[in-house]
Scaffold this motif. Structure first.
Motif, short mmCIF file in Angstrom:
data_model
loop_
_atom_site.label_atom_id
_atom_site.label_comp_id
_atom_site.label_asym_id
_atom_site.label_seq_id
_atom_site.Cartn_x
_atom_site.Cartn_y
_atom_site.Cartn_z
N GLU A 32 -14.68 -0.53 -6.46
CA GLU A 32 -13.26 -0.78 -6.71
C GLU A 32 -12.78 -0.10 -8.00
OE1 GLU A 32 -12.82 -5.12 -4.47
OE2 GLU A 32 -13.19 -5.05 -6.63
N ALA A 33 -13.63 -0.15 -9.04
CA ALA A 33 -13.24 0.47 -10.31
C ALA A 33 -13.11 1.98 -10.17
CB ALA A 33 -14.27 0.11 -11.38
N LYS A 34 -14.02 2.59 -9.42
CA LYS A 34 -13.97 4.05 -9.26
C LYS A 34 -12.76 4.46 -8.44
CE LYS A 34 -15.72 8.19 -9.83
NZ LYS A 34 -15.79 8.81 -11.17
N VAL A 35 -12.46 3.72 -7.37
CA VAL A 35 -11.27 4.04 -6.57
C VAL A 35 -10.03 3.94 -7.44
CG1 VAL A 35 -9.78 3.24 -4.70
CG2 VAL A 35 -12.23 3.41 -4.33
N GLY A 49 0.40 0.69 1.81
CA GLY A 49 -0.05 1.01 3.16
C GLY A 49 -0.81 2.29 3.36
N GLY A 50 -0.19 3.46 3.02
CA GLY A 50 -0.82 4.73 3.31
C GLY A 50 -1.98 5.06 2.42
N ASN A 51 -2.21 4.30 1.35
CA ASN A 51 -3.30 4.57 0.42
C ASN A 51 -4.32 3.43 0.41
OD1 ASN A 51 -2.33 7.05 -0.45
ND2 ASN A 51 -1.09 6.14 -2.07
N SER A 52 -4.58 2.86 1.56
CA SER A 52 -5.45 1.70 1.65
C SER A 52 -6.86 2.10 2.11
CB SER A 52 -4.86 0.67 2.60
OG SER A 52 -5.61 -0.50 2.60
N VAL A 53 -7.86 1.62 1.36
CA VAL A 53 -9.27 1.87 1.68
C VAL A 53 -9.94 0.53 1.96
CG1 VAL A 53 -11.47 2.73 0.81
CG2 VAL A 53 -9.34 3.91 0.20
N GLN A 86 -15.62 8.22 -4.31
CA GLN A 86 -15.13 9.59 -4.40
C GLN A 86 -14.92 10.19 -3.01
OE1 GLN A 86 -14.69 11.87 -7.51
NE2 GLN A 86 -13.37 12.43 -5.80
N LEU A 87 -15.87 9.96 -2.11
CA LEU A 87 -15.73 10.45 -0.75
C LEU A 87 -14.53 9.80 -0.06
CD1 LEU A 87 -19.47 10.46 0.37
CD2 LEU A 87 -17.93 12.43 0.48
N ALA A 88 -14.35 8.51 -0.29
CA ALA A 88 -13.23 7.79 0.34
C ALA A 88 -11.89 8.36 -0.11
CB ALA A 88 -13.32 6.30 0.01
N VAL A 89 -11.76 8.60 -1.41
CA VAL A 89 -10.50 9.13 -1.94
C VAL A 89 -10.27 10.55 -1.45
CG1 VAL A 89 -9.27 9.79 -4.05
CG2 VAL A 89 -10.46 7.58 -3.93
N ASN A 90 -11.33 11.36 -1.42
CA ASN A 90 -11.19 12.72 -0.90
C ASN A 90 -10.71 12.73 0.55
OD1 ASN A 90 -12.33 13.49 -3.38
ND2 ASN A 90 -13.46 15.18 -2.46
N PRO A 125 -4.91 5.49 -8.70
CA PRO A 125 -4.29 4.25 -9.18
C PRO A 125 -3.36 3.59 -8.17
CG PRO A 125 -4.22 5.94 -10.88
CD PRO A 125 -4.68 6.61 -9.62
N ASP A 126 -2.82 4.37 -7.25
CA ASP A 126 -1.91 3.81 -6.25
C ASP A 126 -2.63 3.28 -5.01
OD1 ASP A 126 0.30 4.42 -7.80
OD2 ASP A 126 0.53 6.42 -6.93
N CYS A 127 -3.94 3.39 -4.99
CA CYS A 127 -4.70 2.96 -3.82
C CYS A 127 -4.98 1.45 -3.85
CB CYS A 127 -6.03 3.70 -3.74
SG CYS A 127 -5.88 5.43 -3.25
#
Length: 367
Positions: free
Chosen positions: A67-70, A42-46, A295-299, A75-77
């Motif tokens: 998807e591969a970069k995320v 849930g909390g790590n969903s993009v 990268q922006l999404a994860v940041n 890894p938990d996303c």
């Protein structure tokens, strides 16, 4: 039945009910056209929303690279994916669905940048960060990743002039088939092309092709009717899909050997470069664009600063100032296929040089 046995039976029943509810919850599926990858967290969903399934790049390149970069960064996303299939209303529904699913960051390539504004606002009101991908959506967007779109148009226009050579005169009639007016990139491609072409050739017919090969083919047919097939010196097509439709129309009208531009470096376009039915395309490397968005999404998901990644500011149609990362496009002709799309691994020589193109590949030194 003793107390121990009763506890065992009740526990087993509870597990059975939980499994049944879980199975029922998954049985119906999701009719929004979305899918998820990675672990459910849930909390790590993009969310990743792409605009259409006609343009080859989106499902073949953008999605898997993203998807591969995320996954490598987080890894938990989980990545929730949906494709609007060219329908702005469907894309609005998909945004609503992703808000309901609890995504924390939404990466969206808008099918209609203006129409999506209220959906972007709705997502932001729920605390979701929105990244505009490839096209700048209106509304309170946190970041934007794309290519220098005016530069793309300038490269297209210059490629057309180069292909025209000595025929690039103010008397030479050029047809322009632009992209969809609902796409803000289309206007910038057009502006860039005009920067290169205005005053150097006669733009005798200009229409929108709506990013559709069939529409572009119809517009080309109308241009031929109006101008006469023999009077057309070259054609600007805003992307490769439309260029394919235009090439078919030109061939049907008995027109050959005139310059035709494109964009996106689609495989069919690369093959048309080899046969001379298209003179140039614009290569916008999908992998660095998708990876920059990831990268922006994860940041943003992790509450980290993005200023080192988004170093420019672009203004959207709604007047919002958006931190942006703009990559550099490259013009591709028959002379640099090997040094661009093959070198980057977008296609192999085997992908390009199928049976119908072996001779053309050999002539171009692509073996």
């Amino acid at each position: 039945m003793n107390a121990t046995m009763r506890r065992f039976v009740m526990g087993a029943a509870a597990v059975s009910m939980t499994l049944s509810v879980s199975a029922c919850g998954n049985a119906g599926g999701d009719d929004s056209g979305s899918a998820s990858t990675g672990s459910s967290s849930g909390g790590n969903s993009v969310g990743l929303l792409l605009p259409d399934s006609v343009t080859a790049r989106y499902d073949k390149f953008d999605r898997p690279y993203f998807e591969a970069k995320v996954e490598s960064l987080c890894p938990d996303c989980t990545v929730e994916y949906a494709n609007a299939a060219g329908d702005p209303a469907k894309q609005a529904q998909q945004i609503s669905s992703m808000v309901t699913k609890g995504v924390k960051v939404l990466v969206v390539d808008p099918q209609d940048s203006a129409a999506i504004k209220s959906s972007v606002q709705s997502a932001v009101d729920k605390g979701i960060k929105v990244i505009a991908y490839d096209r700048l959506a209106q509304g309170p967007v946190s970041a934007y990743v794309s290519f220098d779109t005016v530069k793309v148009g300038e490269l297209q226009g210059q490629a057309l002039l180069t292909a025209l050579g000595s025929e690039a005169t103010t008397k030479s009639k050029v047809v322009m088939i632009n992209g969809d007016d609902a796409d803000p990139n289309a206007a910038k491609f057009k502006d860039g092309a005009h920067n290169a072409l205005d005053g150097k050739v006669d733009i005798a017919y200009e229409q929108s092709g709506l990013w559709k090969d069939t529409v572009a083919a119809q517009k080309m047919s109308a241009a031929i009717t109006r101008l006469g097939a023999k009077n057309i010196a070259g054609v600007y097509a805003a992307n490769d899909g439309m260029a394919g439709g235009i090439a078919n129309t030109l061939r049907g009208a008995g027109v050959s050997g005139i310059p035709l531009t494109g964009q996106d470096a689609e495989l069919a376009a690369i093959q048309r470069l080899l046969t001379g039915t298209q003179s140039a395309t614009i290569y916008k490397a999908f992998k660095p664009e998708a990876e920059a968005a990831a990268q922006l999404a994860v940041n943003l998901l992790q509450g980290e600063d993005i200023s080192a990644l988004a170093t420019r500011t672009e203004t959207s149609g709604s007047g919002d100032k958006v931190p942006s990362r703009l990559l550099t496009p490259v013009s591709v002709t028959v002379d640099n296929i090997d040094d661009t799309v093959v070198k980057d691994g977008l296609y192999t020589v085997a992908d390009i040089c199928t049976a119908d193109y072996v001779a053309a590949c050999k002539k171009a030194g692509l073996e």
